[in-house]
Design a protein around this motif. Structure first.
Motif, PDB file in Angstrom:
ATOM      1  N   LEU A   1       0.827  -1.194   0.000  1.00  0.00           N
ATOM      2  CA  LEU A   1       0.000   0.000   0.000  1.00  0.00           C
ATOM      3  C   LEU A   1       0.867   1.251   0.000  1.00  0.00           C
ATOM      4  O   LEU A   1       2.059   1.185   0.317  1.00  0.00           O
ATOM      5  N   PRO A   2       0.299   2.416  -0.347  1.00  0.00           N
ATOM      6  CA  PRO A   2       1.070   3.669  -0.425  1.00  0.00           C
ATOM      7  C   PRO A   2       1.670   4.082   0.914  1.00  0.00           C
ATOM      8  O   PRO A   2       1.398   3.477   1.957  1.00  0.00           O
ATOM      9  N   GLU A   3       2.450   5.148   0.893  1.00  0.00           N
ATOM     10  CA  GLU A   3       3.217   5.576   2.060  1.00  0.00           C
ATOM     11  C   GLU A   3       2.348   6.034   3.230  1.00  0.00           C
ATOM     12  O   GLU A   3       2.827   6.069   4.369  1.00  0.00           O
ATOM     13  N   ASP A   4       1.088   6.402   2.976  1.00  0.00           N
ATOM     14  CA  ASP A   4       0.251   6.827   4.092  1.00  0.00           C
ATOM     15  C   ASP A   4      -0.363   5.643   4.844  1.00  0.00           C
ATOM     16  O   ASP A   4      -1.170   5.826   5.758  1.00  0.00           O
ATOM     17  N   TRP A   5       0.048   4.435   4.477  1.00  0.00           N
ATOM     18  CA  TRP A   5      -0.319   3.220   5.202  1.00  0.00           C
ATOM     19  C   TRP A   5       0.934   2.636   5.842  1.00  0.00           C
ATOM     20  O   TRP A   5       2.005   2.633   5.247  1.00  0.00           O
TER      21      TRP A   5
ATOM     22  N   ASN B   1      -8.673   2.608  13.339  1.00  0.00           N
ATOM     23  CA  ASN B   1     -10.047   2.264  12.961  1.00  0.00           C
ATOM     24  C   ASN B   1     -10.204   2.072  11.454  1.00  0.00           C
ATOM     25  O   ASN B   1     -11.303   1.779  10.985  1.00  0.00           O
ATOM     26  N   ILE B   2      -9.111   2.270  10.701  1.00  0.00           N
ATOM     27  CA  ILE B   2      -9.130   2.043   9.253  1.00  0.00           C
ATOM     28  C   ILE B   2      -7.970   1.115   8.924  1.00  0.00           C
ATOM     29  O   ILE B   2      -6.806   1.490   9.098  1.00  0.00           O
ATOM     30  N   MET B   3      -8.264  -0.068   8.458  1.00  0.00           N
ATOM     31  CA  MET B   3      -7.181  -1.028   8.249  1.00  0.00           C
ATOM     32  C   MET B   3      -7.526  -2.101   7.224  1.00  0.00           C
ATOM     33  O   MET B   3      -8.689  -2.388   6.955  1.00  0.00           O
ATOM     34  N   PHE B   4      -6.466  -2.652   6.644  1.00  0.00           N
ATOM     35  CA  PHE B   4      -6.528  -3.943   5.974  1.00  0.00           C
ATOM     36  C   PHE B   4      -5.942  -4.950   6.957  1.00  0.00           C
ATOM     37  O   PHE B   4      -4.791  -4.809   7.389  1.00  0.00           O
ATOM     38  N   GLU B   5      -6.717  -5.937   7.342  1.00  0.00           N
ATOM     39  CA  GLU B   5      -6.200  -6.977   8.212  1.00  0.00           C
ATOM     40  C   GLU B   5      -5.249  -7.885   7.431  1.00  0.00           C
ATOM     41  O   GLU B   5      -5.278  -7.915   6.200  1.00  0.00           O
ATOM     42  N   GLN B   6      -4.405  -8.624   8.154  1.00  0.00           N
ATOM     43  CA  GLN B   6      -3.488  -9.534   7.494  1.00  0.00           C
ATOM     44  C   GLN B   6      -4.248 -10.461   6.561  1.00  0.00           C
ATOM     45  O   GLN B   6      -5.203 -11.112   6.981  1.00  0.00           O
ATOM     46  N   PRO B   7      -3.850 -10.562   5.291  1.00  0.00           N
ATOM     47  CA  PRO B   7      -4.520 -11.509   4.389  1.00  0.00           C
ATOM     48  C   PRO B   7      -4.349 -12.941   4.884  1.00  0.00           C
ATOM     49  O   PRO B   7      -3.313 -13.299   5.441  1.00  0.00           O
ATOM     50  N   LEU B   8      -5.370 -13.739   4.696  1.00  0.00           N
ATOM     51  CA  LEU B   8      -5.335 -15.154   5.055  1.00  0.00           C
ATOM     52  C   LEU B   8      -5.243 -15.979   3.786  1.00  0.00           C
ATOM     53  O   LEU B   8      -5.923 -15.698   2.802  1.00  0.00           O
ATOM     54  N   VAL B   9      -4.413 -17.003   3.814  1.00  0.00           N
ATOM     55  CA  VAL B   9      -4.272 -17.908   2.678  1.00  0.00           C
ATOM     56  C   VAL B   9      -4.737 -19.288   3.111  1.00  0.00           C
ATOM     57  O   VAL B   9      -4.367 -19.770   4.182  1.00  0.00           O
ATOM     58  N   SER B  10      -5.568 -19.930   2.284  1.00  0.00           N
ATOM     59  CA  SER B  10      -6.122 -21.234   2.620  1.00  0.00           C
ATOM     60  C   SER B  10      -5.865 -22.241   1.516  1.00  0.00           C
ATOM     61  O   SER B  10      -5.848 -21.890   0.338  1.00  0.00           O
ATOM     62  N   SER B  11      -5.683 -23.482   1.893  1.00  0.00           N
ATOM     63  CA  SER B  11      -5.746 -24.561   0.907  1.00  0.00           C
ATOM     64  C   SER B  11      -7.210 -24.954   0.780  1.00  0.00           C
ATOM     65  O   SER B  11      -7.992 -24.808   1.712  1.00  0.00           O
ATOM     66  N   LEU B  12      -7.593 -25.423  -0.382  1.00  0.00           N
ATOM     67  CA  LEU B  12      -9.001 -25.712  -0.656  1.00  0.00           C
ATOM     68  C   LEU B  12      -9.209 -27.199  -0.913  1.00  0.00           C
ATOM     69  O   LEU B  12      -8.584 -27.776  -1.782  1.00  0.00           O
ATOM     70  N   THR B  13     -10.105 -27.806  -0.168  1.00  0.00           N
ATOM     71  CA  THR B  13     -10.474 -29.200  -0.397  1.00  0.00           C
ATOM     72  C   THR B  13     -11.933 -29.389  -0.017  1.00  0.00           C
ATOM     73  O   THR B  13     -12.364 -28.954   1.045  1.00  0.00           O
TER      74      THR B  13
ATOM     75  N   PHE C   1      -2.428  -3.422   8.283  1.00  0.00           N
ATOM     76  CA  PHE C   1      -2.050  -2.202   7.592  1.00  0.00           C
ATOM     77  C   PHE C   1      -2.998  -1.077   7.997  1.00  0.00           C
ATOM     78  O   PHE C   1      -4.193  -1.128   7.715  1.00  0.00           O
ATOM     79  N   ILE C   2      -2.437  -0.056   8.657  1.00  0.00           N
ATOM     80  CA  ILE C   2      -3.227   1.024   9.243  1.00  0.00           C
ATOM     81  C   ILE C   2      -3.078   2.294   8.415  1.00  0.00           C
ATOM     82  O   ILE C   2      -1.980   2.635   7.966  1.00  0.00           O
ATOM     83  N   TYR C   3      -4.185   3.026   8.244  1.00  0.00           N
ATOM     84  CA  TYR C   3      -4.184   4.243   7.441  1.00  0.00           C
ATOM     85  C   TYR C   3      -3.926   5.468   8.314  1.00  0.00           C
ATOM     86  O   TYR C   3      -4.703   5.771   9.227  1.00  0.00           O
ATOM     87  N   LYS C   4      -2.819   6.161   8.056  1.00  0.00           N
ATOM     88  CA  LYS C   4      -2.473   7.414   8.737  1.00  0.00           C
ATOM     89  C   LYS C   4      -2.615   7.314  10.263  1.00  0.00           C
ATOM     90  O   LYS C   4      -3.202   8.190  10.919  1.00  0.00           O
ATOM     91  N   ASP C   5      -2.103   6.228  10.824  1.00  0.00           N
ATOM     92  CA  ASP C   5      -2.116   5.994  12.272  1.00  0.00           C
ATOM     93  C   ASP C   5      -3.522   5.882  12.852  1.00  0.00           C
ATOM     94  O   ASP C   5      -3.695   5.941  14.075  1.00  0.00           O
ATOM     95  N   ASN C   6      -4.509   5.737  12.008  1.00  0.00           N
ATOM     96  CA  ASN C   6      -5.892   5.571  12.466  1.00  0.00           C
ATOM     97  C   ASN C   6      -6.203   4.076  12.547  1.00  0.00           C
ATOM     98  O   ASN C   6      -6.466   3.441  11.533  1.00  0.00           O
TER      99      ASN C   6
END
Length: 239
Positions: free
Chosen positions: A102-106, A121-133, A114-119
């Motif tokens: 993400l850009p520098e303001d994250w 309350n605005i974030m992308f949580e860690q992506p989760l990766v799954s195997s599928l069966t 990933f937090i936006y401008k130290d806020n």
């Protein structure tokens, strides 16, 4: 889509830091065993993988100096790619499957969200990766929707949460990725949106993997101001 079941696994965080020894600088990988490896990078600063998905590292001696061939060329080796490489000073994560930056303001917080401008309350949580069966992504999405709908029937959440499913196309470099998005909203006593979350379910059929990316906005005044789809289009790259 293939019939698969979602089996989430825990992801160990491996931090990326700046390596400085004998005047040399580069990207390092510190493994769970405490060993530090100096990563080989290309002209654009990206890590280098072999055909088995292993990371290229420089061979160093006990003093941290490069080991070279008689020609002077630096010797390299390969180590198993960790679950994640997370940059300490910016919002960037790399896995064997994808890169998300993400850009520098994250910035990444202590939990690697990933937090936006130290806020917070605005974030992308860690992506989760799954195997599928076993089951399809549609069924996985349905399970999430049913969970939210069950909450909506409880007195504490009655008339205060909603859930809907949308289809979305994410651009990943030259690729276009179809994904299913679960949109959840929370309402205050005045029926205004108080917080929201969008869960992106992206299936990679060729590798039988599922990526889940969660965008959360609990800042009432910021809802609708962050273009999370645009951020994914510009910063999410499947290898």
């Amino acid at each position: 889509m293939n019939k698969k079941i979602i089996a989430f696994f825990c992801i160990a965080i491996i931090m990326v830091s700046v390596f400085s020894a004998c005047g040399k600088k580069g990207l390092t990988l510190v493994g769970s065993d405490g060993r530090t490896h100096l990563l080989v990078t290309d002209a654009e600063g990206n890590t280098v993988l072999n055909g088995q998905g292993e990371l290229a590292v420089y061979v160093t001696d006990g003093s941290g100096d490069y080991v070279t061939y008689e020609s002077g060329e630096k010797q390299t080796n390969y180590v198993t790619f960790p679950d994640k490489l997370v940059a300490e000073d910016k919002a960037k994560i790399e896995t064997p499957i994808f890169i998300f930056e993400l850009p520098e303001d994250w910035k990444a917080d202590a939990d690697q969200n990933f937090i936006y401008k130290d806020n917070e309350n605005i974030m992308f949580e860690q992506p989760l990766v799954s195997s599928l069966t076993g089951r399809s992504v549609e069924e996985a999405v349905e399970t999430q929707v049913q969970f939210v709908n069950q909450l909506a029937e409880m007195d504490a959440y009655k008339d205060k949460i909603s859930c809907k499913v949308e289809e979305q196309t994410i651009k990943s470099g030259e690729k276009e990725l179809d994904c299913i998005v679960v949109v959840m909203k929370n309402y205050d006593d005045n029926k205004e949106v108080n917080s929201m979350q969008r869960l992106y379910y992206i299936e990679l059929e060729e590798t039988e993997m599922l990526i889940q990316i969660s965008f959360v906005c609990k800042d009432k005044d910021a809802i609708g101001t962050i273009d999370d789809v645009g951020l994914l289009n510009s910063g999410f790259i499947v290898k």
